[in-house]
Design an enzyme around this catalytic site. Structure first.
Site, PDB file in Angstrom:
ATOM      1  N   HIS A  82      -5.360 -20.492  11.978  1.00 27.92           N
ATOM      2  CA  HIS A  82      -6.573 -20.992  11.954  1.00 27.92           C
ATOM      3  C   HIS A  82      -7.358 -19.909  11.115  1.00 27.92           C
ATOM      4  O   HIS A  82      -8.033 -20.248  10.093  1.00 27.92           O
ATOM      5  CB  HIS A  82      -7.383 -21.347  13.206  1.00 27.92           C
ATOM      6  CG  HIS A  82      -8.924 -21.499  12.715  1.00 27.92           C
ATOM      7  ND1 HIS A  82      -9.565 -22.724  12.380  1.00 27.92           N
ATOM      8  CD2 HIS A  82     -10.037 -20.589  12.873  1.00 27.92           C
ATOM      9  CE1 HIS A  82     -10.675 -22.540  11.859  1.00 27.92           C
ATOM     10  NE2 HIS A  82     -11.040 -21.099  12.487  1.00 27.92           N
ATOM     11  N   CYS A  95     -11.419 -28.413   9.499  1.00 20.23           N
ATOM     12  CA  CYS A  95     -10.580 -27.604   9.134  1.00 20.23           C
ATOM     13  C   CYS A  95      -9.082 -28.164   9.284  1.00 20.23           C
ATOM     14  O   CYS A  95      -8.642 -28.711  10.245  1.00 20.23           O
ATOM     15  CB  CYS A  95     -10.494 -26.293  10.238  1.00 20.23           C
ATOM     16  SG  CYS A  95      -9.132 -25.229   9.838  1.00 20.23           S
ATOM     17  N   ASP A 133       0.822  -1.213   0.238  1.00 20.34           N
ATOM     18  CA  ASP A 133       0.017  -0.030   0.037  1.00 20.34           C
ATOM     19  C   ASP A 133       0.764   1.164  -0.085  1.00 20.34           C
ATOM     20  O   ASP A 133       1.979   1.147   0.493  1.00 20.34           O
ATOM     21  CB  ASP A 133      -0.908   0.106   1.186  1.00 20.34           C
ATOM     22  CG  ASP A 133      -2.218   1.088   0.966  1.00 20.34           C
ATOM     23  OD1 ASP A 133      -2.962   1.114   1.831  1.00 20.34           O
ATOM     24  OD2 ASP A 133      -2.205   1.702  -0.290  1.00 20.34           O
ATOM     25  N   CYS A 137      -6.853 -26.774  14.758  1.00 22.94           N
ATOM     26  CA  CYS A 137      -7.927 -27.637  14.697  1.00 22.94           C
ATOM     27  C   CYS A 137      -7.630 -29.278  14.568  1.00 22.94           C
ATOM     28  O   CYS A 137      -8.430 -30.154  14.843  1.00 22.94           O
ATOM     29  CB  CYS A 137      -8.878 -27.268  13.518  1.00 22.94           C
ATOM     30  SG  CYS A 137      -9.441 -25.889  13.652  1.00 22.94           S
ATOM     31  N   GLY A 168       0.790   4.104   1.650  1.00 19.91           N
ATOM     32  CA  GLY A 168       1.223   4.957   2.881  1.00 19.91           C
ATOM     33  C   GLY A 168       0.333   6.035   3.014  1.00 19.91           C
ATOM     34  O   GLY A 168       0.151   6.518   4.252  1.00 19.91           O
ATOM     35  N   GLY A 169      -0.528   6.739   2.042  1.00 25.78           N
ATOM     36  CA  GLY A 169      -1.571   7.641   2.594  1.00 25.78           C
ATOM     37  C   GLY A 169      -2.467   7.435   3.407  1.00 25.78           C
ATOM     38  O   GLY A 169      -2.823   8.186   4.530  1.00 25.78           O
ATOM     39  N   PHE A 170      -3.117   6.420   3.301  1.00 22.10           N
ATOM     40  CA  PHE A 170      -4.172   5.856   4.438  1.00 22.10           C
ATOM     41  C   PHE A 170      -3.571   5.867   5.837  1.00 22.10           C
ATOM     42  O   PHE A 170      -4.162   6.350   6.624  1.00 22.10           O
ATOM     43  CB  PHE A 170      -4.661   4.470   3.879  1.00 22.10           C
ATOM     44  CG  PHE A 170      -5.755   4.008   4.873  1.00 22.10           C
ATOM     45  CD1 PHE A 170      -5.540   3.082   5.827  1.00 22.10           C
ATOM     46  CD2 PHE A 170      -7.162   4.334   4.619  1.00 22.10           C
ATOM     47  CE1 PHE A 170      -6.201   2.736   6.926  1.00 22.10           C
ATOM     48  CE2 PHE A 170      -8.060   3.924   5.437  1.00 22.10           C
ATOM     49  CZ  PHE A 170      -7.908   2.926   6.560  1.00 22.10           C
ATOM     50  N   CYS A 180      -6.139 -27.020   9.810  1.00 23.46           N
ATOM     51  CA  CYS A 180      -4.764 -26.240  10.410  1.00 23.46           C
ATOM     52  C   CYS A 180      -4.460 -26.824  11.660  1.00 23.46           C
ATOM     53  O   CYS A 180      -5.261 -27.494  12.180  1.00 23.46           O
ATOM     54  CB  CYS A 180      -5.580 -24.680  10.662  1.00 23.46           C
ATOM     55  SG  CYS A 180      -6.131 -24.763  12.163  1.00 23.46           S
ATOM     56  N   ASP A 192      -7.849  -7.227   0.959  1.00 27.62           N
ATOM     57  CA  ASP A 192      -6.961  -7.460   2.002  1.00 27.62           C
ATOM     58  C   ASP A 192      -7.569  -6.769   3.380  1.00 27.62           C
ATOM     59  O   ASP A 192      -8.609  -6.110   3.267  1.00 27.62           O
ATOM     60  CB  ASP A 192      -5.753  -6.670   1.807  1.00 27.62           C
ATOM     61  CG  ASP A 192      -6.042  -4.955   2.562  1.00 27.62           C
ATOM     62  OD1 ASP A 192      -6.606  -4.189   1.737  1.00 27.62           O
ATOM     63  OD2 ASP A 192      -5.744  -4.816   3.714  1.00 27.62           O
ATOM     64  N   GLN A 246     -11.561   6.669  -6.035  1.00 27.11           N
ATOM     65  CA  GLN A 246     -12.061   7.405  -4.813  1.00 27.11           C
ATOM     66  C   GLN A 246     -13.471   7.866  -5.235  1.00 27.11           C
ATOM     67  O   GLN A 246     -13.963   7.569  -6.219  1.00 27.11           O
ATOM     68  CB  GLN A 246     -11.055   8.371  -4.449  1.00 27.11           C
ATOM     69  CG  GLN A 246      -9.702   7.970  -3.685  1.00 27.11           C
ATOM     70  CD  GLN A 246     -10.046   7.069  -2.254  1.00 27.11           C
ATOM     71  OE1 GLN A 246     -11.068   7.135  -1.753  1.00 27.11           O
ATOM     72  NE2 GLN A 246      -8.705   6.483  -1.991  1.00 27.11           N
ATOM     73  N   ASP A 258      -2.604   8.025  -2.650  1.00 31.67           N
ATOM     74  CA  ASP A 258      -3.981   8.786  -2.754  1.00 31.67           C
ATOM     75  C   ASP A 258      -4.211   9.139  -1.245  1.00 31.67           C
ATOM     76  O   ASP A 258      -3.621   9.001  -0.320  1.00 31.67           O
ATOM     77  CB  ASP A 258      -4.763   7.680  -3.200  1.00 31.67           C
ATOM     78  CG  ASP A 258      -4.959   6.613  -2.147  1.00 31.67           C
ATOM     79  OD1 ASP A 258      -3.993   6.276  -1.477  1.00 31.67           O
ATOM     80  OD2 ASP A 258      -5.968   6.035  -1.893  1.00 31.67           O
TER      81      ASP A 258
END
Ligand code: 72C
Length: 372
Positions: A335, A304, A92, A309, A94-96, A306, A266, A189, A146
């Site tokens: 998990h 599951c 990303d 589990c 970095g603005g956010f 993992c 994400d 945006q 942005d």
């Protein structure tokens, strides 16, 4: 010919299944990207991240420029080698994070000056510097610099912010060093205003990017308004390019967004919740600190694959969190990421078999049913 491309495979309504071809490998879409903010998916080794089925991980300009510093990561061979993740990495811009993490910040039409939330040191990010940092990190997918406005906001404030981001998108594109198999995504945006979103899509497609993200959402507007904004925006976006919805979301958010044409996601939810004893499962979420799990010998989620589990009981996980043992967050993060990948794999298979509508009903019924 840039080796980077999204290859469509099947559609079911507005939903798409395909493959993303990059310099660092091929990833099936729709895809969920674990968040690796500071060069690590918290509480996970890279082998464990790989074992969950994840294909792409996220890094971040803001965090890595502050510590250890982009020049250091570059000198050490780039982020792939630094974190030992050979697959694609999306960073990303970095603005956010500046707007949500930077201690003090001054936004101007050229960029943003801010103080590090770590040590108070002063830094400046511009479209050029953000793009340069992502290049130094050797990001497979670079995001435009942005501004993500806080919602709710006046329409004219949203319009001004979007137009600033579009000018920054042009400067980000100008600064981008094209490499075979690498990509840069524009970020749409415009808040929840259909006309502003349409103007933003036009501005970005006029510039031309290898992929397009939808930003400015998952900032408290709620799922209904988010979906309504997707309904008005996604159909305007290029059909042959990947679409990435930033910062989203719960499993139900992912399902509804894939059904509206989104390919990439994400969210910090599965990892952050894994550290706070909240489990994501096919029957909804579970708080493993709750005393009712203290003597429960059953696995967290039957079926599951993992380690949490297959090798442990709910009672054991409950104990680990009550005892504040490091293994608790490790196992539950493992998990939750596994569960998120299983949700995406199930949705992808349903698209390939043109039965996403039925699959959506099954998923939602499971989440509503609660703990069996
Ligand atoms: C949660 N809701 C949400 N997140 C958003 C993001 C950032 C997404 C990044 O922030 C972290 O999630 C909080 C993730 O971990 C790192 C790795 C730090 O990066 C991810 C956005 N980023 C940009 N550039 N522009 C946006 O309009 C935008 C909108 C978002 N809405």
């Amino acid at each position: 010919m840039n080796g980077f491309r999204w290859q469509p495979e099947a559609t079911d309504g507005a939903a798409r299944a395909g493959h993303l071809h990059t310099a660092h490998g091929v990833v099936a879409t729709p895809t969920f990207m674990p968040v690796g903010t500071a060069g690590t998916v918290k509480a996970m080794t890279m082998d464990s991240v790989r074992s969950t089925g994840a294909g792409i991980v996220l890094g971040n300009t803001y965090h890595l420029m502050l510590r250890p510093g982009a020049e250091r990561v570059q000198a050490l061979g780039g982020l792939h080698r630094f974190m030992d993740w050979p697959g694609p990495i999306l960073t990303d811009s970095g603005g956010f994070q500046v707007m949500s993490l930077g201690a003090l910040r001054k936004l101007d039409s050229d960029g943003v000056t801010f103080q590090s939330h770590i040590d108070g040191s002063r830094h400046r990010l511009t479209p050029e510097r953000s793009t340069e940092i992502q290049h130094m990190l050797d990001a497979t997918i670079t995001m435009c610099f942005d501004e993500c406005p806080a919602l709710p906001a006046e329409t004219d404030a949203i319009a001004a912010s979007m137009r600033l981001s579009m000018r920054w998108a042009a400067r980000s594109r100008e600064a981008f060093v094209a490499r075979d198999g690498y990509a840069q995504y524009g970020i749409v945006q415009g808040g929840t205003e259909p006309q502003l979103r349409a103007e933003s899509v036009r501005a970005l497609t006029d510039i031309g990017f290898e992929g397009y993200a939808i930003g400015g959402l998952a900032v408290g507007e709620g799922q209904a308004l988010m979906f309504q904004t997707l309904d008005g925006t996604v159909p305007l976006m290029p059909a042959d390019k990947p679409r990435y919805l930033m910062g989203v979301g719960t499993p139900d958010d992912l399902l509804g967004s894939v059904m509206r044409g989104i390919d990439m996601f994400d969210c910090v939810m599965p990892t952050r919740s894994g550290r706070t004893a909240r489990a994501y499962t096919g029957f909804g979420t579970l708080n493993l600190r709750n005393a009712r799990h203290a003597l429960d010998p059953r696995p967290l989620e039957a079926g599951c694959p993992c380690p949490a589990c297959t090798r442990h009981s709910r009672a054991y996980l409950h104990h680990l969190f009550r005892a504040d043992e490091i293994l608790g967050p490790m196992l539950l993060t493992w998990h939750n990421l596994t569960y998120y990948q299983r949700v995406m794999q199930g949705i992808r298979t349903a698209i390939l078999e043109t039965r996403l509508g039925a699959h959506a009903i099954e998923l939602r019924a499971g989440w509503a049913a609660g703990d069996p």
